[in-house]
Design a protein around this motif. Structure first.
Motif, short mmCIF file in Angstrom:
data_model
loop_
_atom_site.label_atom_id
_atom_site.label_comp_id
_atom_site.label_asym_id
_atom_site.label_seq_id
_atom_site.Cartn_x
_atom_site.Cartn_y
_atom_site.Cartn_z
N ALA A 17 0.80 -1.06 -0.03
CA ALA A 17 -0.05 0.07 -0.02
C ALA A 17 0.80 1.20 -0.20
CB ALA A 17 -0.90 0.03 1.08
N ARG A 18 1.89 1.45 0.85
CA ARG A 18 2.78 2.45 1.07
C ARG A 18 3.34 2.70 -0.49
NH1 ARG A 18 2.09 6.36 3.61
NH2 ARG A 18 1.96 7.16 1.63
N SER A 19 3.93 1.66 -1.02
CA SER A 19 4.67 1.77 -2.33
C SER A 19 3.52 2.24 -3.41
CB SER A 19 5.68 0.74 -2.54
OG SER A 19 4.72 -0.55 -2.69
N ALA A 20 2.69 1.74 -3.50
CA ALA A 20 1.56 2.01 -4.55
C ALA A 20 1.23 3.52 -4.30
CB ALA A 20 0.60 1.19 -4.37
N ASP A 21 0.87 3.86 -3.28
CA ASP A 21 0.38 5.25 -2.73
C ASP A 21 1.65 6.28 -3.06
OD1 ASP A 21 -1.13 7.13 -1.76
OD2 ASP A 21 -0.52 7.10 0.08
N ASP A 22 2.77 5.96 -2.86
CA ASP A 22 4.01 6.85 -3.46
C ASP A 22 4.10 6.92 -4.85
OD1 ASP A 22 4.64 7.27 -0.72
OD2 ASP A 22 6.42 6.00 -0.54
N ILE A 23 3.87 5.89 -5.54
CA ILE A 23 3.71 5.96 -6.80
C ILE A 23 2.97 6.93 -7.45
CG2 ILE A 23 3.11 4.88 -9.06
CD1 ILE A 23 4.19 2.36 -8.09
N ALA A 24 1.65 7.09 -6.61
CA ALA A 24 0.53 7.92 -7.10
C ALA A 24 0.85 9.33 -6.55
CB ALA A 24 -0.80 7.42 -6.73
N ALA A 29 7.13 12.46 -11.52
CA ALA A 29 6.82 11.74 -12.59
C ALA A 29 5.46 12.34 -13.42
CB ALA A 29 6.71 10.27 -12.26
N PRO A 30 5.37 12.22 -14.71
CA PRO A 30 4.03 12.44 -15.35
C PRO A 30 2.75 11.60 -15.03
CG PRO A 30 5.78 11.86 -16.84
CD PRO A 30 6.42 11.92 -15.62
N ALA A 31 1.76 11.91 -15.06
CA ALA A 31 0.72 10.82 -14.90
C ALA A 31 0.89 9.94 -15.64
CB ALA A 31 -0.72 11.83 -15.14
N VAL A 32 0.96 9.77 -16.89
CA VAL A 32 1.27 8.49 -17.70
C VAL A 32 2.16 7.34 -17.20
CG1 VAL A 32 2.88 9.25 -19.40
CG2 VAL A 32 1.36 7.75 -20.00
N ARG A 34 3.07 7.30 -14.04
CA ARG A 34 2.49 6.80 -12.58
C ARG A 34 1.49 5.69 -12.80
NH1 ARG A 34 3.70 10.61 -8.46
NH2 ARG A 34 4.51 12.55 -9.31
N LEU A 35 0.66 5.86 -13.90
CA LEU A 35 -0.06 4.88 -14.23
C LEU A 35 0.33 3.62 -14.87
CD1 LEU A 35 -3.13 7.28 -15.87
CD2 LEU A 35 -2.98 6.20 -13.57
N GLN A 36 1.23 3.77 -15.58
CA GLN A 36 1.99 2.68 -15.87
C GLN A 36 2.70 1.70 -14.83
OE1 GLN A 36 4.83 4.38 -18.54
NE2 GLN A 36 3.51 4.40 -20.38
N PHE A 83 -5.74 4.64 -5.61
CA PHE A 83 -4.44 5.35 -6.06
C PHE A 83 -4.42 5.74 -7.46
CE2 PHE A 83 -2.56 2.21 -2.80
CZ PHE A 83 -2.97 3.05 -1.88
N ALA A 84 -4.83 5.13 -8.37
CA ALA A 84 -4.95 5.35 -9.79
C ALA A 84 -5.75 6.71 -10.00
CB ALA A 84 -5.61 4.53 -10.90
N GLN A 85 -6.96 6.67 -9.15
CA GLN A 85 -7.79 7.85 -9.34
C GLN A 85 -7.31 9.11 -8.67
OE1 GLN A 85 -11.99 7.16 -8.37
NE2 GLN A 85 -11.85 8.95 -6.84
#
Length: 254
Positions: A17-24, A29-32, A34-36, A83-85
């Protein structure tokens, strides 16, 4: 505070959860991009579902926890969805949209914790959802200024308009007009939701019950600080002090 047998699976869930939240949330990094990166996490969950081994450092321990405790995958997918949202959505039209976000950003964690303890009681799951959603709302109120710097507002747009407030006031930290009334509405709603789930802290025994009582009491303490000074979100973000923790521990134990 966790039983020794649960420390590794909880750490694996937290790392996910922490690492995925940090990605978001973190970095430039640009949005694209982060989503990748979040799509990689989705793919790793699919690998776990198919029973395929993973080499990803986040998912090796997570796969073991999911296997050993028969954890459902849907809460992890819900978290990734939230997180993607965060990458794509920065404003919320009404409270219903915010609660839908809470359902995916906060509630899965409580449900996973109950699952680790072998608790599948529907009432307990409902209590947990109320607590987790309330804590998410409290965090939104704490972080109004912090989130705005990330170009995010988690206050319902229709309610801001109803109190004749706009983003300019948030940007300026201006609490004139009906700011206090609007905040008191948000605070009271979060408090009622927290109280709705509070019986779970008394019904669960042992360490998880104590941990949950401390969590609920901590949320209540932050709400009291917010209510006492609704402008503090701009100049003195409310947090729990050492003195608060001592008081909470005493109340949680006795």
């Amino acid at each position: 505070m966790l039983p020794k047998r649960l420390r590794q699976p909880v750490e694996a869930i937290y790392r996910f959860a922490r690492s995925a939240d940090d990605i978001a949330d973190e970095g430039d990094a640009p949005a694209v991009t982060r989503l990748q990166q979040l799509a990689v996490y989705h793919a790793e969950l699919d690998r776990i579902e198919r029973g395929e081994p993973s080499q990803h450092p986040v998912f090796v321990p997570l796969a073991a926890a999911i296997r050993d405790y028969a954890l459902p995958l849907s809460p992890f997918r819900d978290l990734l969805s939230a997180f993607a949202q965060d990458v794509e959505k920065t404003r919320y039209a009404d409270f219903g949209e915010i609660m839908d976000y809470c359902r995916r950003s906060a509630n899965p964690v409580g449900r996973l914790m109950l699952h680790l303890y072998g608790d599948h009681d529907p009432r307990h799951l409902a209590y947990s959802d109320a607590i987790c959603s309330s804590l998410q709302l409290i965090n939104f109120l704490q972080d109004i200024a912090v989130d705005y710097r990330k170009d995010r507002i988690y206050l319902p747009q229709d309610e801001l308009a109803a109190y004749h407030l706009d983003e300019t006031q948030i940007a300026q930290g201006n609490t004139h007009g009906l700011w206090h009334m609007m905040m008191h509405k948000q605070i009271e709603r979060a408090r009622k939701l927290l109280q709705a789930g509070a019986p779970l802290g008394r019904q669960l025994k042992g360490r998880i019950g104590l941990e949950l009582r401390l969590t609920i009491l901590g949320g209540e303490t932050i709400l009291r600080k917010l209510h006492a000074d609704p402008a503090c979100v701009f100049n003195n973000r409310p947090v729990l002090s050492k003195k608060d923790w001592i008081v909470l521990l005493g109340r949680g134990l006795f």
